[in-house]
Design a protein around this motif. Sequence first.
Motif, PDB file in Angstrom:
ATOM      1  N   GLY A 285      -1.540   1.262  -7.355  1.00 61.58           N
ATOM      2  CA  GLY A 285      -2.473   0.738  -8.329  1.00 61.58           C
ATOM      3  C   GLY A 285      -2.404  -0.764  -8.425  1.00 61.58           C
ATOM      4  O   GLY A 285      -1.780  -1.429  -7.595  1.00 61.58           O
ATOM      5  N   ASP A 286      -3.064  -1.288  -9.445  1.00 61.41           N
ATOM      6  CA  ASP A 286      -3.089  -2.727  -9.683  1.00 61.41           C
ATOM      7  C   ASP A 286      -3.320  -2.933 -11.172  1.00 61.41           C
ATOM      8  O   ASP A 286      -3.864  -2.054 -11.848  1.00 61.41           O
ATOM      9  CB  ASP A 286      -4.217  -3.383  -8.865  1.00 61.41           C
TER      10      ASP A 286
ATOM     11  N   LEU B  51      -4.755   6.501  -7.066  1.00 55.70           N
ATOM     12  CA  LEU B  51      -4.522   5.057  -7.192  1.00 55.70           C
ATOM     13  C   LEU B  51      -5.283   4.593  -8.423  1.00 55.70           C
ATOM     14  O   LEU B  51      -6.413   5.028  -8.650  1.00 55.70           O
ATOM     15  CB  LEU B  51      -4.992   4.303  -5.952  1.00 55.70           C
ATOM     16  N   VAL B  52      -4.665   3.701  -9.201  1.00 57.96           N
ATOM     17  CA  VAL B  52      -5.215   3.369 -10.511  1.00 57.96           C
ATOM     18  C   VAL B  52      -5.251   1.862 -10.716  1.00 57.96           C
ATOM     19  O   VAL B  52      -4.205   1.200 -10.658  1.00 57.96           O
ATOM     20  CB  VAL B  52      -4.356   3.989 -11.632  1.00 57.96           C
ATOM     21  N   ALA B  53      -6.443   1.321 -10.943  1.00 56.40           N
ATOM     22  CA  ALA B  53      -6.570  -0.081 -11.348  1.00 56.40           C
ATOM     23  C   ALA B  53      -6.708  -0.104 -12.862  1.00 56.40           C
ATOM     24  O   ALA B  53      -7.595   0.544 -13.416  1.00 56.40           O
ATOM     25  CB  ALA B  53      -7.790  -0.718 -10.690  1.00 56.40           C
TER      26      ALA B  53
ATOM     27  N   ALA C 166     -11.837  11.372  -0.656  1.00 60.21           N
ATOM     28  CA  ALA C 166     -11.588  10.273  -1.594  1.00 60.21           C
ATOM     29  C   ALA C 166     -12.736  10.166  -2.586  1.00 60.21           C
ATOM     30  O   ALA C 166     -13.899  10.085  -2.195  1.00 60.21           O
ATOM     31  CB  ALA C 166     -11.410   8.966  -0.828  1.00 60.21           C
ATOM     32  N   ALA C 167     -12.381  10.179  -3.869  1.00 60.56           N
ATOM     33  CA  ALA C 167     -13.368  10.075  -4.947  1.00 60.56           C
ATOM     34  C   ALA C 167     -12.954   8.958  -5.894  1.00 60.56           C
ATOM     35  O   ALA C 167     -11.768   8.676  -6.039  1.00 60.56           O
ATOM     36  CB  ALA C 167     -13.446  11.383  -5.725  1.00 60.56           C
ATOM     37  N   CYS C 168     -13.918   8.330  -6.536  1.00 59.13           N
ATOM     38  CA  CYS C 168     -13.664   7.169  -7.376  1.00 59.13           C
ATOM     39  C   CYS C 168     -14.455   7.298  -8.667  1.00 59.13           C
ATOM     40  O   CYS C 168     -15.650   7.567  -8.641  1.00 59.13           O
ATOM     41  CB  CYS C 168     -14.094   5.934  -6.595  1.00 59.13           C
ATOM     42  N   ASP C 169     -13.789   7.097  -9.797  1.00 56.13           N
ATOM     43  CA  ASP C 169     -14.415   7.247 -11.107  1.00 56.13           C
ATOM     44  C   ASP C 169     -13.787   6.235 -12.054  1.00 56.13           C
ATOM     45  O   ASP C 169     -12.565   6.095 -12.079  1.00 56.13           O
ATOM     46  CB  ASP C 169     -14.134   8.669 -11.620  1.00 56.13           C
TER      47      ASP C 169
ATOM     48  N   THR D  44      -8.941   6.183  -8.111  1.00 53.75           N
ATOM     49  CA  THR D  44      -9.366   6.780  -6.847  1.00 53.75           C
ATOM     50  C   THR D  44      -8.437   7.951  -6.563  1.00 53.75           C
ATOM     51  O   THR D  44      -7.215   7.798  -6.619  1.00 53.75           O
ATOM     52  CB  THR D  44      -9.293   5.764  -5.696  1.00 53.75           C
TER      53      THR D  44
ATOM     54  N   LEU E 245      -7.218  10.882  -3.864  1.00 56.03           N
ATOM     55  CA  LEU E 245      -7.185  11.301  -2.462  1.00 56.03           C
ATOM     56  C   LEU E 245      -6.956  12.809  -2.441  1.00 56.03           C
ATOM     57  O   LEU E 245      -6.246  13.335  -3.302  1.00 56.03           O
ATOM     58  CB  LEU E 245      -6.056  10.597  -1.719  1.00 56.03           C
TER      59      LEU E 245
ATOM     60  N   ALA F 146      -9.820   2.434 -13.556  1.00 53.90           N
ATOM     61  CA  ALA F 146     -10.557   2.858 -12.357  1.00 53.90           C
ATOM     62  C   ALA F 146      -9.607   3.652 -11.483  1.00 53.90           C
ATOM     63  O   ALA F 146      -8.576   3.132 -11.059  1.00 53.90           O
ATOM     64  CB  ALA F 146     -11.099   1.649 -11.599  1.00 53.90           C
TER      65      ALA F 146
ATOM     66  N   ALA G 288       0.860  -1.188   0.000  1.00 50.40           N
ATOM     67  CA  ALA G 288       0.000   0.000   0.000  1.00 50.40           C
ATOM     68  C   ALA G 288       0.889   1.228   0.000  1.00 50.40           C
ATOM     69  O   ALA G 288       2.089   1.145   0.283  1.00 50.40           O
ATOM     70  CB  ALA G 288      -0.906  -0.003   1.240  1.00 50.40           C
ATOM     71  N   ALA G 289       0.299   2.363  -0.349  1.00 45.48           N
ATOM     72  CA  ALA G 289       1.002   3.643  -0.310  1.00 45.48           C
ATOM     73  C   ALA G 289       0.663   4.346   1.004  1.00 45.48           C
ATOM     74  O   ALA G 289      -0.308   4.005   1.681  1.00 45.48           O
ATOM     75  CB  ALA G 289       0.573   4.508  -1.492  1.00 45.48           C
TER      76      ALA G 289
END
Lengths: 329, 329
Positions: free
Chosen positions: B137-138, B102-104, B58-61, B150, B152, B148, B46-47
Amino acid sequence: MSDTATNAEDRGRRPLSVTGEADLIAALVRRLPQAASVLLGPGDDAAVVTAPDGRVVAACDVLVEGVHFARSWSTAYDVGRKAAAANMADVAAMGAMTTGLLVALVAPDDLETSWALELADGLADEAGLVGASVVGGDVSRGPCVVVAVTALGDLNGRAPVTRGGARPGDVVALCGTTGRSAAGLAVLERGFGSPRALVAAHRRPSPPYASGPAASDAGATAMVDVSDGLVSDLGQLARSSGVTIEIDKADVPLDPDVASLASAYGRVADEWLFTGGEDHALVATFASGAALPDGFTAIGRVRVAQAGEPTVLVDGREWSGRTGHRHWG
Amino acid sequence: MSDTATNAEDRGRRPLSVTGEADLIAALVRRLPQAASVLLGPGDDAAVVTAPDGRVVAACDVLVEGVHFARSWSTAYDVGRKAAAANMADVAAMGAMTTGLLVALVAPDDLETSWALELADGLADEAGLVGASVVGGDVSRGPCVVVAVTALGDLNGRAPVTRGGARPGDVVALCGTTGRSAAGLAVLERGFGSPRALVAAHRRPSPPYASGPAASDAGATAMVDVSDGLVSDLGQLARSSGVTIEIDKADVPLDPDVASLASAYGRVADEWLFTGGEDHALVATFASGAALPDGFTAIGRVRVAQAGEPTVLVDGREWSGRTGHRHWG
């Protein structure tokens, strides 16, 4: 059954394309309990979560249908539990506790609405194990189900435990089991549904979340969660730390269910034990002589990297065969 | 061209299935600059990012190929810029500044490695506009490209500006333009590549990031970024606040490029202006008489909801026709 229940069931059977984005999000938000650490939960442009010590831990893990799970083998609820667990174990492996999850869901038009709602229940229940909440997310249509989770976490004043701090002389210790998820997958691949405990372990891992912070408090020098396989993940730790890790096979706990299945299937349990991922056990290194925290078992030691090549040795030899699950690997 | 450059190019053309997960992640991590606010960057479980005031936004798009972008119409770099911008605009709409992403990434086996690396460059460059970094990320294989993100963010002591604080009598004000991205998409859909400025606006939005915190400091009572369309996003704000919003059409800034294109295509610009999303303008409400911060233009006012039905009126009438982009809507 009451009319209300019937209506709810009918609505659950609707495909997402009929439910529509706005109603789906409203239904998801209604279902997600929010803990006190959440200052602003889902439904706005962004969430706001407490970060008490002025830092936030953040991990990201994505599950893809057909790669990480099959809808025929796992319920939506199980996928939710598993997606949350994979991320929360990463947070634990830093010595932190998860506070919030954000979830991007991609799904085909014809997916039943109930699938998305039960996924949310699984995510929320797994988060709830440590007092965390699903605080936000996004939804989109797409060709298959993708669940991308970001977990936020709190170090509570601790220094993060990285993969890079293992030093020659340290003890290597494992908390939790390895091989149960892989053995459960082998059961499903044969078309069976039992032993149920192993199938359940594949569908819903049980990472030892509290043991991450406990390991940090006990002085862990490096830590990683076993998501790809014990040899593979210890390999990451060895490379990050620039050391060699020696594992004593006899000291790696052999789960009795895994042992029984290996016997029944006429194979040795080693591959499950050393290369099976997704159980999310924690493996950490501690200074020699340190008291290991509850739940940790010594399985080996850290050595100076031989000829400068960090590696993992099992009973003195490099592991032969595959080391764990890698995409495109 | 040097041998090194040629080799790098050859490696870039390799499909992800040949590069492999470990080498891809190593190449991504090498490419991602880290700002001082990042205590631990990519490459561990993790970071760790600073959250100076004890809270994290925290937002997710999520962007899906074939739904939000086409690889034939946008470069990987553009998709990275756009994916970062969508999330960073959500953070700005709370009155916060982005600190980390963070990027998936889900991608088909045969995607060229360079596509993933250039995506990372686009994400990092957009984040860099506000001093933020891609911190984790992943990656996974899958049937199409999914990005995807997120984001911060840091509120720097401010209260978050939600969608729910608009009060009757408030002024509604817009910062940034609407309709440019939608007009650019209309150009691409006709198979054209110019006007280039509009096509560029579709490929890479330019949200007014600093204006979110500025609006908060100026006393904004509610705020949202225009991601789905002005009428649609103001509808969310109206419902969250339990108010009616009246827009004066003549006061909504008509971008000259959008006006020219509408004229050239023989249509009125209204649909682009009022329903075009993805420009990520900010729209906020302020107490009547408050000095609007730089860049904000008054476009209407907040009224008591008529018959308890929160809604958006344009020149006194409900908007007829579609209101914006909704999946499954």
